[in-house]
Every structure is written in C-alpha cells, then in structure tokens.
Design a protein around this motif. Structure first.
Motif, PDB file in Angstrom:
ATOM      1  N   THR A  37       0.839  -1.197   0.000  1.00  0.00           N
ATOM      2  CA  THR A  37       0.000   0.000   0.000  1.00  0.00           C
ATOM      3  C   THR A  37       0.871   1.242   0.000  1.00  0.00           C
ATOM      4  N   THR A  39       0.402   5.969  -0.371  1.00  0.00           N
ATOM      5  CA  THR A  39      -0.545   7.083  -0.401  1.00  0.00           C
ATOM      6  C   THR A  39      -0.242   8.112  -1.482  1.00  0.00           C
ATOM      7  N   ILE A 326      -7.794   1.841   1.416  1.00  0.00           N
ATOM      8  CA  ILE A 326      -6.566   1.318   0.802  1.00  0.00           C
ATOM      9  C   ILE A 326      -6.108   0.058   1.524  1.00  0.00           C
TER      10      ILE A 326
END
Length: 362
Positions: A37, A39, A326
């Motif tokens: 993951t 951002t 997410i």
C-alpha cells in the motif's frame, strides 16, 4: 511457508545489509497474503506526525517530503537555490492555481536544502524507512516562469546536476524508494521537445540511482496519448490512475513489463463517496491475469490532500476513510492464485457506477 509481513517488506526495514531494493524485492514470495500500500503523499502539517499516523494505519510505502500543490513548485525552487520573493499566481489546467517562481535568464541551480533527505533521515531515526517525493525536473521547469531568452532544454542541463546530488544523498542515506512526480504528463499537447527532455532526465536519474528504485507518478487523469512514451521510460514502478484515467489500463496490461512495480490508483483521492471494495477486488483479480502480485501496490488515484471546501475535521475524517479503504483492499482476503481462471479485463469494469453501501467509485 511463513510470509514476511508486507508492511515491513515494503519499507525494507529488515533488508539484509548491502542488498539493493531491486534484488530484495525479488526474493520475496510471488504469492503474498496481502498487497503493498502507498498514499502518493499526504501533506500533514507535521511530517513526523503524518509518518506515525500512516505507519499505525498499516501503510507500506509512506511518502515524505509532501507539500500542497499551491506551494509545491515554490518549495522545489527553494531547494535548488531559486529566489522566491517574487512569485506570481499561475493556474495549471489539471491541478489549479499555484505560486509560480520566476527564473531569471540562465538561472543557476544548486542544492541548497535537501528537504527530502532531511525528512527521510528523521523518519529513519524512528525506525521507519519512507519514500521521499521529488517533483520531476522537467515538470518543475515547465511550471516555472522563464524569460523568453531561456528554455526548458537549457535549464535542464543546469538543473540536473542539483537533482543528481539530491538523489545521491538519498541513496547514500539508505533510501530505497523515491517517488518522482511528473504532473505535466497529464497534458495531451506536450511538444516533442518536452517529451525528449523528460526522456533524457529520466535516463540520467535512473543511471545514477543505484539501489534506489524510482516510481513515476503522472498527473491526475492518466497519461492519455503519452502512455506509449511513458512505458519506455526507465522507471522501477509506475502509477496509474484507475479512477479518472482508467482508459490507460488495457494498454498497460498489454505492454507493462512483469518485473516492474504497478501502482494501482483504485481509491478516489478527491471524492467523498466511499470506494466500492467489491468492484475494486474484481479489477485487481483481472490485473493478476498478467501481472505478479508481488509487484502490485494499492494506492489512491492521486496524492491525498483533502477536498476543497471541507473544514479541518471533515478533511481528517475523509483521510481516515481513504486510508482505511486502501488498507482494506490490500488485506481484505488472500488474492487468488494466478493459475485460477479469471475472465479477461473489460473497460466497462472500471467505469463509474453507483457505489454500494459497504464501500472504486467506477
């Protein structure tokens, strides 16, 4: 076998001494129980507080050296010794208004303050290895004001030495991932000369990056007609916006090298509507037909910065929602083995449709 928790594998905190990120990533299983993951950037007022927040939330690739769009070009200018006392308000068609530095004729560049290095080292002292963000050199020059006697090509030859120094310092400090943003690639009418400058810059930066992997992030909405050009650049990872630039995906799946990282922008970074996790899972399953799961990251469509018009409390709530989506999408279940049959990708799978209550707004 036991899998290394990907929150740590992604940041390489337990990487063997001397191993490069490219080698290290290749020795992990191709069948992890969760996906990585990231951002792409969250401009917290306090960088340290933002790092701690994202680590606690379970984000693998924590971006540092974040800054809001309206001040980002000015902040980059200061890094490289450009006076920013006199700026003008400019408007970029995709991202909106920003403060534009004005470059003087034959503007010299030198690394005055390696801000990405400073925040990387600060996070490293907390035991967290982050992914610093740099604005691409050609995007930076294109978004600055220039005299009519100067041009991007001339400026790039002066600027690249400062970028090389910045990147070398990050590599020496143990930085294994750097995100390079090229927002101008969202513009469909870039000149052939500008594309050539981007190609030159990326090949030089990739050549000197050593064990640091470079992730290319374009502007919101995808690459459009520039996609074939982008796919031949020497990046280690590529971000694609699957919310607003979903038409790029079929071409990417047909031409993307299987050994490179693919950053899947499945969570709408701007809208307040929840992500439809079920539809997003289906899209990931289809991508796994042609791409290794240990080369995928689940990310938002673009940097998380909050929706215009929302107060601070609402922005915080929205950021928490996006980050939880997410993490949920990456860890919600074990992704099916690539030997299992999955129907072929169809463009209609990622068009905008009404979101379910559990909730990609597609």
């Amino acid at each position: 076998m036991d899998f290394v928790p990907l929150m740590y594998a992604a940041c390489h905190d337990d990487m063997p001494e001397g191993e490069s990120s490219r080698h290290y990533s290749s020795i992990h299983s191709r069948h992890p129980t969760r996906l990585l993951t990231a951002t792409l950037g969250v401009p917290f007022a306090s960088e340290g507080r933002g790092v701690a927040f994202l680590r606690a939330a379970g984000i693998s690739h924590i971006a540092t050296a974040n800054s809001p769009w309206h001040s980002r070009i000015v902040q980059t200018a200061r890094m490289f010794g450009v006076a920013t006392d006199d700026t003008v308000l400019a408007c970029e068609s995709v991202n909106g208004e920003y403060r534009q530095p004005l470059l003087r004729q034959a503007q010299p560049f030198h690394l005055v303050h390696n801000w990405p290095y400073d925040v990387f080292v600060a996070a490293r002292r907390q035991g967290i290895t982050t992914r610093p963000i740099l604005l691409g050199p050609v995007s930076f020059l294109a978004l600055c004001g220039m005299t009519k006697e100067d041009n991007i090509g001339q400026g790039l030859m002066r600027l690249l030495l400062a970028y090389i120094e910045c990147l070398e310092q990050l590599t020496t400090a143990g930085c294994l991932w750097v995100q390079i943003d090229e927002p101008i690639l969202a513009h469909p009418e870039l000149s052939a000369a500008t594309l050539t400058h981007i190609d030159v810059a990326w090949r030089i930066l990739a050549e000197i990056s050593g064990g640091t992997s470079l992730v290319l992030v374009g502007g919101a909405g995808g690459f459009g007609p520039h996609l074939p050009f982008v796919l031949q650049l020497p990046f280690d990872g590529l971000h694609i916006d699957l919310v607003y630039g979903y038409r790029d995906l079929p071409h990417v799946l047909n031409h993307f090298p299987a050994d490179r990282w693919l950053s899947l922008g499945l969570v709408d970074a701007c809208g307040t509507v929840p992500t439809h996790i079920g539809i997003a899972r289906t899209i990931v399953d289809q991508i796994l037909n042609s791409h290794r799961r240990d080369r995928l990251m689940i990310v938002p469509s673009e940097a998380l910065g909050g929706e215009a018009g929302l107060n601070e409390t609402d922005v915080t709530v929205m950021l928490q929602q996006k980050i939880s989506e997410i993490v949920s999408l990456a860890a919600s279940r074990q992704w099916r083995c690539q030997t299992e049959p999955v129907r072929e990708f169809c463009e209609n799978d990622i068009r905008f449709v009404p979101c379910a209550a559990d909730s990609v707004r597609h």
